[in-house]
Design a protein around this motif. Structure first.
Motif, mmCIF file in Angstrom:
data_model
loop_
_atom_site.group_PDB
_atom_site.id
_atom_site.type_symbol
_atom_site.label_atom_id
_atom_site.label_comp_id
_atom_site.label_asym_id
_atom_site.label_seq_id
_atom_site.Cartn_x
_atom_site.Cartn_y
_atom_site.Cartn_z
ATOM 1 N N LEU A 5 7.965 22.829 29.809
ATOM 2 C CA LEU A 5 7.063 21.721 30.060
ATOM 3 C C LEU A 5 7.677 20.381 29.646
ATOM 4 O O LEU A 5 6.989 19.419 29.387
ATOM 5 C CB LEU A 5 5.741 21.936 29.319
ATOM 6 C CG LEU A 5 4.898 23.070 29.893
ATOM 7 C CD1 LEU A 5 3.587 23.159 29.136
ATOM 8 C CD2 LEU A 5 4.631 22.866 31.353
ATOM 9 N N ALA A 136 4.336 24.753 33.721
ATOM 10 C CA ALA A 136 5.403 23.755 33.724
ATOM 11 C C ALA A 136 5.368 22.921 34.996
ATOM 12 O O ALA A 136 5.515 21.697 34.959
ATOM 13 C CB ALA A 136 6.750 24.456 33.587
ATOM 14 N N PRO A 218 13.817 22.187 33.783
ATOM 15 C CA PRO A 218 13.420 21.584 32.517
ATOM 16 C C PRO A 218 14.586 21.452 31.551
ATOM 17 O O PRO A 218 15.506 22.264 31.551
ATOM 18 C CB PRO A 218 12.370 22.556 31.973
ATOM 19 C CG PRO A 218 12.690 23.850 32.611
ATOM 20 C CD PRO A 218 13.261 23.534 33.954
ATOM 21 N N GLY A 357 5.644 24.343 26.178
ATOM 22 C CA GLY A 357 6.393 25.360 26.911
ATOM 23 C C GLY A 357 6.643 26.597 26.082
ATOM 24 O O GLY A 357 6.486 27.723 26.561
#
Length: 425
Positions: A5, A136, A218, A357
């Motif tokens: 995330l 995410a 990410p 996350g």
């Protein structure tokens, strides 16, 4: 493990076909269609468990593996999602999971016990990775609508389960009574989700000229310590809530149709009742996040969800057919609220995207490994006691633990509060 995330870094150049409003709307539909598929592969099995058991000569414990294996896979494969997202990017990985999910479901069409169980593992692995990646993608693409998209996400999960539970038995008749082609038909929604995502997948990803990283992959910069999270009481409570509510959900998803059939309900009605319970679950999923934000004391929504679920189990044990709509309404409301609260606390108990996350990965990884004990445990208790009263009382006992975990998770505090940011594992 990389954080799923992490807020995206500013781009130095734009990729081909950057989405405008229409593109964002199509992407939102694609994400929700993906979410819609994340329960179908498991929910479609439950209404035909008796047919599979009779056709293949399986015991109740063995046949329950068809719903236990995916749940265990949800936990086990959750931990590989970070590495895959770093390599492929969030959107392409979601597209890949939909193709793999369709293939796993279609594999059930092949004769033999091996193809049935191999397909089940593929289904579980695909859903596991998508489970972790979905929050995410929502955070990255809809950071200004996280609450709305999270509510729609949990609603889509319930809607997919409802359709699969209710339509499988009618489809069984439509295809001539074969459970294999009936189950294989559920690969179609996964292919539709892939097609809706395709415009996003075809967009050339922007790569950092220095790192060559995929644009929507990410970053792992500044991620919290996984070891510290596994020792943090808030993260543990959120994980326990996810695991316990999932254990209750998948145990009921697997065995409630069989319970109702044992009480004299025909297979079509039993499948419909499980499907019907998803409608109150959808309503609960939509309103619970907003109610939880305003509720005082903070544990009150958790208590309501637990009481509703417990009342449903008591009703199913005492009078499974006389007021079945009441019990299934309560079950849907309680389980829908519990799922929504679990997803909500993953986000709200994290101070920033970096932590969210890893809390998500921990809650879904360890939580689903715990949840996998539900279906097989309930099947074993039913075999040992030759009835449903003891298994249902066991589920009620687990609700006490769920209440405890939920009360702790509901407290307005963050994971790793007061600790310095850490990196590593």
């Amino acid at each position: 493990m990389t954080n799923l995330l992490q807020e995206p870094k500013p781009r130095t150049r734009r990729g081909r076909g950057a989405p405008g409003r229409l593109g964002a709307a199509v992407l939102a539909v694609g994400l929700l269609m993906t979410a819609f598929n994340l329960r179908i592969g498991v929910a479609s099995i439950s209404p035909v468990l008796s047919d599979i058991q009779a056709d293949l000569g399986l015991s109740e414990v063995v046949v329950s593996l068809l719903t236990t294996i995916p749940v265990v896979a949800f936990g086990a494969f959750a931990f590989v999602a970070p590495a895959l997202s770093r390599r492929l990017g969030l959107h392409r990985l979601l597209g890949a999971t939909m193709i793999a999910l369709a293939a796993g479901i279609a594999l059930r069409l092949q004769p033999g016990l091996a193809s049935l169980f191999i397909g089940t593992v593929v289904i579980g692995a695909s859903i596991a990775i998508a489970n972790v990646v979905m929050p995410a993608a929502i955070k990255r693409d809809f950071s200004h609508r996280v609450g709305l998209m999270t509510g729609l996400y949990s609603t889509a999960l319930s809607a997919g389960a409802a359709l699969a539970s209710g339509a499988t038995v009618p489809l069984l008749s439509a295809v001539g009574g074969g459970w294999r082609p009936t189950l294989a038909l559920w690969s179609i929604p996964a292919l539709v989700a892939f097609l809706v995502l395709l415009p996003q997948l075809r967009r050339t990803p922007v790569r950092d000229p220095r790192t060559h990283a995929v644009a929507d992959a990410p970053s792992d910069a500044g991620e919290p310590s996984v070891r510290a999270l596994t020792r943090d009481p808030v993260a543990i409570a959120v994980t326990a809530l996810m695991g316990l509510q999932s254990m209750s959900y998948y145990a009921a998803l697997t065995w409630v149709p069989t319970l109702l059939q044992d009480a004299g309900t025909d297979a079509h009605t039993a499948g419909w009742m499980l499907s019907y319970s998803a409608f109150p679950a959808i309503a609960a999923s939509l309103v619970t996040p907003a109610l939880a934000r305003r509720a005082r004391p903070t544990w009150f929504p958790v208590a309501v969800a637990v009481v509703l679920t417990g009342a449903a189990f008591v009703g199913l044990a005492a009078a499974p057919t006389s007021a079945v709509y009441v019990w299934m309404t309560m079950l849907g409301l309680g389980q829908g609220a519990s799922l929504s609260l679990s997803l909500t606390y993953i986000v709200r108990r994290s101070p920033d995207a970096r932590h969210t996350g890893h809390v998500s990965m921990m809650a879904q990884g360890f939580g689903y490994l715990l949840a996998g004990l539900g279906p097989i445990g309930l099947g074993a208790l039913h075999t040992a006691t030759r009835g449903w009263s003891v298994p249902l009382m066991a589920l009620i006992g687990l609700l006490v633990l769920q209440m405890w975990a939920g009360a702790l998770a509901s407290r307005e505090r963050h994971v790793l509060a007061g600790q310095k940011p850490a990196t590593g594992r």
